[in-house]
Design an enzyme around this catalytic site. Structure first.
Site, PDB file in Angstrom:
ATOM      1  N   SER A 141       0.859  -1.191   0.000  1.00  0.00           N
ATOM      2  CA  SER A 141       0.000   0.000   0.000  1.00  0.00           C
ATOM      3  C   SER A 141       0.895   1.240   0.000  1.00  0.00           C
ATOM      4  O   SER A 141       2.071   1.147   0.381  1.00  0.00           O
ATOM      5  CB  SER A 141      -0.845   0.007   1.281  1.00  0.00           C
ATOM      6  OG  SER A 141      -1.484   1.249   1.466  1.00  0.00           O
ATOM      7  N   TYR A 154      -1.826  -0.981  10.383  1.00  0.00           N
ATOM      8  CA  TYR A 154      -1.917  -1.220   8.926  1.00  0.00           C
ATOM      9  C   TYR A 154      -0.630  -0.777   8.231  1.00  0.00           C
ATOM     10  O   TYR A 154      -0.036  -1.527   7.457  1.00  0.00           O
ATOM     11  CB  TYR A 154      -3.116  -0.448   8.387  1.00  0.00           C
ATOM     12  CG  TYR A 154      -3.385  -0.618   6.910  1.00  0.00           C
ATOM     13  CD1 TYR A 154      -3.994  -1.771   6.413  1.00  0.00           C
ATOM     14  CD2 TYR A 154      -3.069   0.387   6.004  1.00  0.00           C
ATOM     15  CE1 TYR A 154      -4.259  -1.911   5.052  1.00  0.00           C
ATOM     16  CE2 TYR A 154      -3.327   0.251   4.652  1.00  0.00           C
ATOM     17  CZ  TYR A 154      -3.926  -0.900   4.181  1.00  0.00           C
ATOM     18  OH  TYR A 154      -4.198  -1.030   2.832  1.00  0.00           O
TER      19      TYR A 154
END
Ligand SMILES: NC(=O)c1ccc[n+]([C@@H]2O[C@H](COP(=O)([O-])OP(=O)(O)OC[C@H]3O[C@@H](n4cnc5c(N)ncnc54)[C@H](O)[C@@H]3O)[C@@H](O)[C@H]2O)c1
Length: 260
Positions: A141, A154
């Site tokens: 990401s 995350y």
């Protein structure tokens, strides 16, 4: 077709980026196995693939379970006849600052995103090293390239995926296994919508308004991406056109992480 006779194994193939990639692989002739905790979502992907004449195996379960990972990869090889490509895509997140992050939330994100990716790659690489061919694509990401507010677990898991990718490329390049990592930015999926809704709730604003403001201020191309625009890069990285690409980290983010 580019992937006739090949097999792709995709985690989180029941929604968003994973679904778009599963459909794209099948459209190029690959048999596809998808693993997802959401059976209905996975079944929707299977129907879309089969309606278009493709072949799809679905396995319900969590990639945070080593038994699910091991059995699903063995099943894929047995039922679809091989394993050429892995798209390590399943992921989860929650929105909270550090002081509101519990141990169990931290563990869930790390166990799914980082440990799940590790276990799938390990089990798949064992087969790929034996056959002398395979490509593993890990979905990190933009959050792996720099921190994201309200997203410590995350971001940490995604940064780990980037280095895991490089380690796999180093260890198994000589055995015929390539491993690359993609870093999507804002892609229109349920995960992205949920993130913006939750950030919006903390600011007293609707999620769409938060997303629009973010896009305007931060994304040079001034729009969110589509799952299909991520899928096409995954397929390129698996194809022979990318046969000399390994250990790479590829942003797919409309320029979001290019700079300030
Ligand atoms: N959408 C974005 O903006 C964006 C940006 C960067 C990275 N990503 C990454 O892309 C990947 C796919 O996300 P998406 O946006 O398509 O989200 P999504 O929510 O649409 O799809 C995620 C899929 O993964 C499945 N899943 C979740 N946990 C699982 C588990 N433990 N085992 C098996 N399946 C599981 C879900 O059921 C769902 O079908 C994630 O790793 C995410 O972190 C997304």
């Amino acid at each position: 077709m580019r992937f006739d006779g090949k097999t792709a194994y995709i985690t989180g193939g029941g929604s968003g980026i994973g679904r778009a990639t599963a459909i794209a692989f099948a459209a190029e002739g690959a048999s596809v196995a998808i693993v997802d905790i959401d059976f209905e979502g996975a079944d929707g992907t299977r129907k879309a693939i089969e309606d278009a004449g493709g072949k799809c195996l679905i396995i319900e379960g969590s990639i945070s379970s080593s038994a699910v990972v091991d059995n699903s990869i063995k099943d894929t090889i047995k039922k679809l006849g091989g394993l050429d490509f892995v798209f390590n895509n399943a992921g989860c997140e929650f929105v909270a600052p550090l002081l509101e992050t519990t141990d169990s939330q931290w563990d869930e994100v790390i166990d799914t995103n980082l440990k799940g990716t590790f276990m799938v790659a390990r089990q798949a690489a064992e087969h790929m090293v034996r056959t002398g061919f395979g490509v593993i694509i890990n979905n990190a990401s933009d959050a792996g390239l720099r921190g994201i507010r309200l997203n410590a677990a995350y971001s940490t898991s995604k940064a780990g995926i980037i280095h895991l990718t490089k380690s796999i490329a180093l260890d198994y390049g000589a055995a015929g296994v390539r491993c690359n990592c993609i870093c999507p930015g804002c892609i229109r999926t349920p995960l992205c919508e949920r993130f913006n809704r939750e950030v919006g709730a903390r600011k007293g604003k609707p999620g769409e308004e938060v997303l629009d403001a973010f896009v305007k201020a931060n994304i040079p191309m001034q729009r969110v991406g589509l799952p299909e625009e991520v899928a096409s890069v995954v397929l390129f990285l698996c194809s022979d056109d990318a046969r000399y690409v390994s250990g790479a980290t590829i942003p797919i983010d409309g320029g979001l992480t290019a700079g300030m």
